[in-house]
Design an enzyme around this catalytic site. Structure first.
Site, PDB file in Angstrom:
ATOM      1  N   GLY A   1       0.833  -1.197   0.000  1.00 59.18           N
ATOM      2  CA  GLY A   1       0.000   0.000   0.000  1.00 59.18           C
ATOM      3  C   GLY A   1       0.869   1.248   0.000  1.00 59.18           C
ATOM      4  CB  SER A   2      -0.036   4.755   0.606  1.00 59.10           C
ATOM      5  OG  SER A   2      -0.632   4.555   1.877  1.00 59.10           O
TER       6      SER A   2
ATOM      7  N   GLY B   1       2.302   2.464   5.198  1.00 51.86           N
ATOM      8  CA  GLY B   1       3.396   1.527   5.472  1.00 51.86           C
ATOM      9  C   GLY B   1       4.238   1.969   6.657  1.00 51.86           C
TER      10      GLY B   1
ATOM     11  CB  CYS C   1       3.664  -0.141  -6.894  1.00 52.56           C
ATOM     12  SG  CYS C   1       3.907  -1.822  -7.476  1.00 52.56           S
TER      13      CYS C   1
ATOM     14  CD  GLU D   1       7.028  -5.736  -1.804  1.00 53.34           C
ATOM     15  OE1 GLU D   1       7.286  -4.925  -2.715  1.00 53.34           O
ATOM     16  OE2 GLU D   1       7.759  -6.697  -1.535  1.00 53.34           O
TER      17      GLU D   1
HETATM   18  P1  NAD Z   1      -3.521   2.324   0.984  1.00 52.03           P
HETATM   19  O1  NAD Z   1      -2.285   2.517   1.756  1.00 52.03           O
HETATM   20  O2  NAD Z   1      -4.553   3.385   0.987  1.00 52.03           O
HETATM   21  O3  NAD Z   1      -4.258   0.970   1.464  1.00 52.03           O
HETATM   22  C1  NAD Z   1      -3.584  -0.265   1.483  1.00 52.03           C
HETATM   23  C2  NAD Z   1      -4.275  -1.210   2.453  1.00 52.03           C
HETATM   24  O4  NAD Z   1      -4.118  -0.716   3.791  1.00 52.03           O
HETATM   25  C3  NAD Z   1      -5.776  -1.366   2.248  1.00 52.03           C
HETATM   26  O5  NAD Z   1      -6.133  -2.724   2.368  1.00 52.03           O
HETATM   27  C4  NAD Z   1      -6.368  -0.565   3.385  1.00 52.03           C
HETATM   28  O6  NAD Z   1      -7.657  -0.992   3.767  1.00 52.03           O
HETATM   29  C5  NAD Z   1      -5.349  -0.883   4.466  1.00 52.03           C
HETATM   30  N1  NAD Z   1      -5.391  -0.003   5.650  1.00 52.03           N
HETATM   31  C6  NAD Z   1      -5.865   1.260   5.735  1.00 52.03           C
HETATM   32  N2  NAD Z   1      -5.754   1.716   7.020  1.00 52.03           N
HETATM   33  C7  NAD Z   1      -5.174   0.714   7.728  1.00 52.03           C
HETATM   34  C8  NAD Z   1      -4.798   0.571   9.086  1.00 52.03           C
HETATM   35  N3  NAD Z   1      -4.979   1.542   9.966  1.00 52.03           N
HETATM   36  N4  NAD Z   1      -4.232  -0.598   9.487  1.00 52.03           N
HETATM   37  C9  NAD Z   1      -4.009  -1.600   8.600  1.00 52.03           C
HETATM   38  N5  NAD Z   1      -4.367  -1.520   7.291  1.00 52.03           N
HETATM   39  C10 NAD Z   1      -4.940  -0.375   6.865  1.00 52.03           C
HETATM   40  O7  NAD Z   1      -3.071   1.997  -0.539  1.00 52.03           O
HETATM   41  P2  NAD Z   1      -3.973   1.863  -1.862  1.00 52.03           P
HETATM   42  O8  NAD Z   1      -4.499   3.187  -2.252  1.00 52.03           O
HETATM   43  O9  NAD Z   1      -4.912   0.717  -1.727  1.00 52.03           O
HETATM   44  O10 NAD Z   1      -2.874   1.398  -2.921  1.00 52.03           O
HETATM   45  C11 NAD Z   1      -2.032   2.256  -3.636  1.00 52.03           C
HETATM   46  C12 NAD Z   1      -0.654   2.322  -3.014  1.00 52.03           C
HETATM   47  O11 NAD Z   1      -0.103   1.004  -2.909  1.00 52.03           O
HETATM   48  C13 NAD Z   1       0.334   3.097  -3.870  1.00 52.03           C
HETATM   49  O12 NAD Z   1       1.139   3.882  -3.046  1.00 52.03           O
HETATM   50  C14 NAD Z   1       1.143   2.006  -4.565  1.00 52.03           C
HETATM   51  O13 NAD Z   1       2.417   2.422  -4.984  1.00 52.03           O
HETATM   52  C15 NAD Z   1       1.217   0.999  -3.465  1.00 52.03           C
HETATM   53  N6  NAD Z   1       1.517  -0.323  -4.017  1.00 52.03           N
HETATM   54  C16 NAD Z   1       2.777  -0.816  -3.828  1.00 52.03           C
HETATM   55  C17 NAD Z   1       3.129  -2.032  -4.389  1.00 52.03           C
HETATM   56  C18 NAD Z   1       4.503  -2.585  -4.217  1.00 52.03           C
HETATM   57  O14 NAD Z   1       4.670  -3.777  -4.428  1.00 52.03           O
HETATM   58  N7  NAD Z   1       5.499  -1.788  -3.849  1.00 52.03           N
HETATM   59  C19 NAD Z   1       2.177  -2.770  -5.112  1.00 52.03           C
HETATM   60  C20 NAD Z   1       0.894  -2.243  -5.264  1.00 52.03           C
HETATM   61  C21 NAD Z   1       0.574  -1.008  -4.708  1.00 52.03           C
END
Ligand code: NAD
Length: 515
Positions: free
Chosen positions: A248-249, A253, A304, A270
Site C-alpha cells: 500500500g501507500s 506503510g 506501483c 511493499e
Molecule cells: P492504501 O495505503 O490506501 O491501502 C492499502 C491497504 O491498507 C488497504 O487494504 C487498506 O484498507 C489498508 N489499511 C488502511 N488503514 C489501515 C490501518 N490503519 N491498518 C491496517 N491496514 C490499513 O493503498 P492503496 O491506495 O490501496 O494502494 C495504492 C498504493 O499502494 C500506492 O502507493 C502504490 O504504490 C502501493 N503499491 C505498492 C506495491 C509494491 O509492491 N510496492 C504494489 C501495489 C501497490
C-alpha cells in the site's frame, strides 16, 4: 470475424459465486459477519453498485484468527511437497476461472481486460513457481570448527501470516504471499482493500473448493473484509501474527512498520514508487517509446511500478517527446471490459481529485502541461482522466511525491552522471530503467553508482515485473521483497543446528571450562 462479446457482470458473478448482498469473513466454510456495518462496492467505470458486504467485526476477526491458528498446527505437519501439490491444484483452479476472475478485476478495479487477465496469470505463475520451490526449501550445511561436529540450517513454518493488500493488484498480491506462505506451511489471513472486496471473496471461493476437495482443515486460507481502522488495526496489533505483508501507500506503510516493529513482528513492506526511465541518445527510441508509453499509461498510472518520470538526453528530447505526445493522443479511454479500450478509469473520485491537485501544483511549481490534464465523464461518473505529460524540474515538490494517476513528468539531461543524480533524487526506490545501446552506460546504471532501486532494467520499462525475481524496493518503498528468488525465506523461521557426533565436548573459540 465476429466481434467478441463483452463479459457481463451477471456472468462474472455467477461464475465466481458472488451476490448482491454478502458477508465478509471466511475461513473455508460458510461466509459470516455480525458487524451490521456494510461496505458498498461500486464499478469505477459506471458508478453502478456491485454489491453490499457486511464487514468483519472485531469478534468475527477473533473467530477467524482462532481457526487460522488451529489450521496452522495441522498444516505445518504436512510435508512441504504435499503442500506444494495443494498449491498446484490452486493454480489449476485459477486457470479454469482465469477469464472470469480477470474480468472481475476489470469490473471492480478498472484495469483493462488484458491486464486483468495478466494479473490472474501472475497468480498462476506464482503457484507454478511455489510448487517447484516446495521441494527446495533448503538451508546450507556448514563446516564446524569443532572436531566431529556438523552444522546446518533448517527452515520451519512460521505461523499465521497477515496479508494486507492494495486496491490496484486486488488478486495477484494475495497470491504472491499465499502461494509461498502455504508451501512454507503457514496459514494466511487476508485483509483486502475495501475498494476491491469482491476480488477477495472470489479468490477465497476458488481456493475453498481446493482445500475442501483435499479434506484440509478450515483456516489455512482466511479472508476478513473490513476497514483498515477496525480489521486492519486488529491484524497489525495481533501478537499471534508473526509476519505482516503489507502492500500500500508509504504513509500507511510507515504506520504499519511502526506498529508491527513495536511488538518485534516481521513485516514485508511493499510501498509507493516514483519510477523513472533514463533515455540516452544511444537508445533505440522506438523501443523506449513503447516502454515509456505502457509504463506511464498502462493501468491508468495505477501501478506501483508505473513510469512517473522520464529523464531524456537533450539531443533526442524534442524528437522523443513529439512521438510520445502523438501516442497519447491516440489512447482510447473507456470501459475496461471493451477490447478497444487502452485506458480505464481511476479507482474513485478521490483519485481524480489527487490527479487534479497534482496538475495544479505542478503548474504552480513551474511545470508545463504538454498533453492532457482534463477530467472526462464518458459514463457520467467523474472517474476518467486524460493521461498527462508535464515538463518540469525533478526538484519540484510535486515530482517528489507519488500521485497514483497517469501523470508523467519529463525532464532533460546533458551527461549521464547528471541523469543518475536526477534519477535517484526522490524519496522512493522501487523500479527503474535505462534505455541505451551502450554497454558501458547500461552497466553503470546497474552498478553501485547507478540506480538505487530494488528493480533496475536495461531496455525494458519500469512496469510489468515477472514473478521469478524478488519484487520490491528501497528507501520509502519499504525494503520488502516478495514473489520469486529467495523471498520464501520471509515466510519461514530459520534455525541453525550444531550436531556433535563424536561424543567429546568441545567449546567454540577454544574456550576451556573444566572443573
Ligand atoms: P492504501 O495505503 O490506501 O491501502 C492499502 C491497504 O491498507 C488497504 O487494504 C487498506 O484498507 C489498508 N489499511 C488502511 N488503514 C489501515 C490501518 N490503519 N491498518 C491496517 N491496514 C490499513 O493503498 P492503496 O491506495 O490501496 O494502494 C495504492 C498504493 O499502494 C500506492 O502507493 C502504490 O504504490 C502501493 N503499491 C505498492 C506495491 C509494491 O509492491 N510496492 C504494489 C501495489 C501497490
Amino acid at each position: 470475424m465476429a466481434k467478441a462479446k463483452k463479459i457481463t457482470k451477471n456472468q462474472i458473478f455467477r461464475a465466481l459465486g458472488l451476490k448482491s448482498k454478502m458477508k465478509g469473513a471466511n475461513c473455508g466454510g460458510e461466509w459470516f459477519a455480525t458487524s451490521k456495518d456494510y461496505l458498498k462496492t461500486y464499478s469505477p467505470t459506471t458508478g453502478e453498485l456491485l454489491s453490499t458486504i457486511e464487514q468483519t467485526s472485531p469478534k468475527d476477526y477473533d473467530l477467524v484468527m482462532k481457526q487460522a491458528q488451529a489450521a496452522f498446527l495441522e498444516f505445518r505437519s504436512m510435508p512441504a511437497p504435499l503442500r506444494g501439490e495443494i498449491v498446484r491444484q490452486v493454480g489449476e483452479a485459477l486457470r479454469a476461472k482465469k477469464d472470469m476472475l480477470g474480468a472481475l478485476v476489470s469490473l471492480e478495479m478498472g484495469k483493462i481486460y488484458t491486464e486483468g487477465l495478466g494479473e490472474v496469470q501472475e497468480m498462476i505463475d506464482i503457484c507454478d513457481f511455489a510448487v517447484g520451490m516446495s521441494r527446495n526449501l533448503s538451508g546450507p550445511t556448514l563446516q564446524s570448527e569443532r572436531p566431529k561436529h556438523r552444522m546446518m540450517e533448517q527452515w520451519h513454518p512460521l505461523g499465521v501470516i497477515g496479508v494486507i493488500s492494495a486496491f490496484n493488484f486486488p488478486v495477484a498480491v494475495w497470491a504472491w504471499n499465499t502461494a509461498l506462505g502455504w508451501i512454507c506451511g503457514d496459514s494466511a489471513l487476508w485483509k483486502p482493500s475495501s475498494k476491491t472486496p469482491l476480488c477477495a471473496i472470489a479468490c477465497q471461493n476458488i481456493v475453498n473448493e481446493v482445500f475442501k476437495a483435499n479434506k484440509l482443515p478450515e483456516g489455512i486460507s482466511c479472508v476478513t473484509v473490513g476497514s483498515g481502522r477496525i480489521v486492519g488495526e486488529k491484524l497489525i496489533n495481533d501478537k499471534n501474527i508473526p509476519m505482516v505483508s503489507f502492500t500500500g501507500s508509504t504513509k500507511m506503510g510507515k504506520r504499519i512498520g511502526g506498529v508491527v516493529g513495536e511488538r518485534l513482528g516481521r513485516t514485508i513492506l511493499e510501498l509507493g514508487g516514483n519510477n523513472a526511465v533514463i533515455i540516452s541518445e544511444k537508445a533505440d527510441l522506438t523501443g523506449a517509446l513503447a516502454s515509456a508509453f505502457f509504463g506511464a499509461v498502462g493501468t491508468a498510472g495505477q501501478r506501483c511500478t508505473s513510469t512517473r518520470r522520464l529523464i531524456i538526453q537533450e539531443t533526442v528530447y524534442d524528437k522523443f517527446v513529439k512521438k510520445l505526445v502523438a501516442n497519447y493522443k491516440k489512447v482510447a479511454i473507456g470501459d475496461p471490459l471493451d477490447p478497444a479500450t487502452l485506458m480505464g478509469p481511476l479507482i474513485d473520485e478521490g483519485s481524480v481529485k489527487d490527479y487534479e491537485n497534482a496538475i495544479a501544483a505542478a503548474k504552480k511549481q513551474g511545470g508545463k502541461v504538454l498533453y492532457g490534464g482534463k477530467v472526462l465523464k464518458p459514463f457520467g461518473a467523474a472517474t476518467f482522466v486524460q493521461p498527462t505529460i508535464i515538463e518540469i524540474a525533478n526538484k519540484a515538490e510535486i515530482v517528489q511525491h507519488e500521485t497514483f494517476a497517469p501523470i508523467l513528468y519529463i525532464m532533460k539531461y546533458k551527461k549521464l552522471p547528471q541523469a543518475f543524480k536526477l534519477h535517484n533524487d526522490v524519496p522512493q526506490g522501487l523500479s527503474s530503467a535505462i534505455y541505451t545501446d551502450s554497454v558501458n552506460e547500461g552497466e553503470a546504471f546497474l552498478s553501485f553508482l547507478g540506480s538505487d532501486c530494488g528493480i533496475a532494467n536495461i531496455n525494458i520499462g519500469t512496469s510489468g515485473a515477472e514473478i521469478g525475481g524478488a519484487f520490491g524496493g528501497e528507501k520509502e518503498t519499504g525494503g520488502g521483497r516478495e514473489s520469486g528468488s529467495d523471498a520464501w525465506k520471509l515466510y519461514m523461521r530459520r534455525q541453525t543446528n550444531t550436531i556433535n557426533w563424536g561424543g567429546e565436548v568441545h567449546l567454540a573459540q577454544g574456550v576451556e571450562f573444566k572443573a
